[in-house]
Design an enzyme around this catalytic site. Structure first.
Site, short mmCIF file in Angstrom:
data_model
loop_
_atom_site.label_atom_id
_atom_site.label_comp_id
_atom_site.label_asym_id
_atom_site.label_seq_id
_atom_site.Cartn_x
_atom_site.Cartn_y
_atom_site.Cartn_z
N THR A 179 0.70 -1.15 0.04
CA THR A 179 0.17 0.02 -0.09
C THR A 179 0.85 1.00 0.09
O THR A 179 0.64 2.25 -0.87
CB THR A 179 -0.99 0.03 1.20
OG1 THR A 179 0.09 -0.52 2.41
CG2 THR A 179 -2.02 -0.97 1.01
N CYS A 204 3.92 1.83 -1.05
CA CYS A 204 4.75 1.87 -2.45
C CYS A 204 3.65 2.20 -3.37
O CYS A 204 3.96 3.18 -4.39
CB CYS A 204 5.27 0.25 -2.85
SG CYS A 204 6.26 -0.36 -1.69
#
Ligand code: PXL
Length: 266
Positions: free
Chosen positions: A207, A209
């Site tokens: 999430t 990234c």
């Protein structure tokens, strides 16, 4: 088409790191490029091994890209040691990189350390001042500031204090607090709150990234910071809602939920 570069680690499981970044860039209609800083052996259950790249290889990758291709935005993710951090800072300064999103990755969802503790100082002193926006979650903001953050007021104070370390703006992500996911953004003048519904799912691998990459893609496309963050959060919320039950651990978000839905492949 806009061109977006990720400088980050590889996740063999495909859910986070370079793989999440390139999928996000593609899903948002930009051309993705990558500089690999480390290779992780990992799956949905954890990170089992990390091999860091040689700093000269990091330099060569950056030089090859900037020497040939226009770079409209850069996302920096996992950079595990001080040497590579210093190299990235020197290279991006030399090439006058713009629209830099720094995700100060420290620990994986599975609890594995992705930043050597002694490299924190370099990350703060060399990478934060280059950032158009830096996107710590609460545990990362706590490490950067060396203090606890327990509520939204303390998130706002943290955003202002991290701003003093040199980035152009700060997004402190509140997903680790209970309740709705409220993120706090500070650009040196104004505090902006972003609230998204908290999606109850186990499949949240990648999430952080994905959010930072989506912000970079939207900055590359010419949006201002607040719009880029708002659109990135909308994209991430849908990607989490369509999270994939892959593997036995924390599954990845679905980067192509929109495309697959239109092609009736969901
Ligand atoms: O989510 C942080 C992160 C970043 N980069 C790589 C990772 C992870 C988490 O697992 O593996 C390569």
């Amino acid at each position: 088409m806009k061109h977006v570069l990720t400088i980050a680690g590889s996740d063999s499981g495909g859910g986070a790191g370079i793989q999440a970044d390139l999928k996000t860039f593609s899903a948002l209609g930009t051309y993705g490029m990558s500089v690999i800083t480390a290779v992780t052996a990992q799956n949905t259950r954890g990170v089992f091994r990390v091999v860091e790249m040689d700093k000269t290889m990091v330099k060569s990758q950056i030089d090859c890209i900037f020497d040939d291709i226009r770079v409209d935005a850069v996302k920096i993710g996992m950079v595990s040691n001080a040497e590579i951090i210093a190299q990235i800072a020197a290279s991006l300064t030399e090439w006058h990189a713009q629209n830099i999103v720094v995700d100060p990755v420290m620990v994986s969802k599975s609890g594995h350390h992705l930043l050597r503790p002694e490299a924190k100082k370099q990350l703060v002193e060399k990478l934060l001042p280059l950032a158009t926006v830096v996107t710590p979650n609460i545990p990362e903001a706590e490490v950067i500031l060396d203090r606890e953050i327990k509520n939204v007021d303390e998130m706002a104070e943290a955003a202002m204090d991290i701003y003093r370390l040199g980035p152009r703006s700060v997004l402190v992500k509140g997903g680790h607090l209970d309740g709705d996911a409220t993120d706090i953004f500070f650009d040196g003048k104004t505090i902006t709150e972003f609230t998204a519904e908290h999606v109850h799912t186990r499949n949240t691998h990648g999430t952080g990234c994905t959010l930072s990459s989506a912000i970079a893609a939207h900055l590359a496309q010419g949006h201002d910071l607040v719009t880029a963050i708002r659109k990135a959060k909308e994209y991430l919320t849908e990607a989490i809602k369509h999270g994939l039950n892959i593997g036995k651990g924390i599954g990845p978000v679905h980067h192509f939920h929109n495309l697959y839905r239109r092609a009736s492949m969901l």
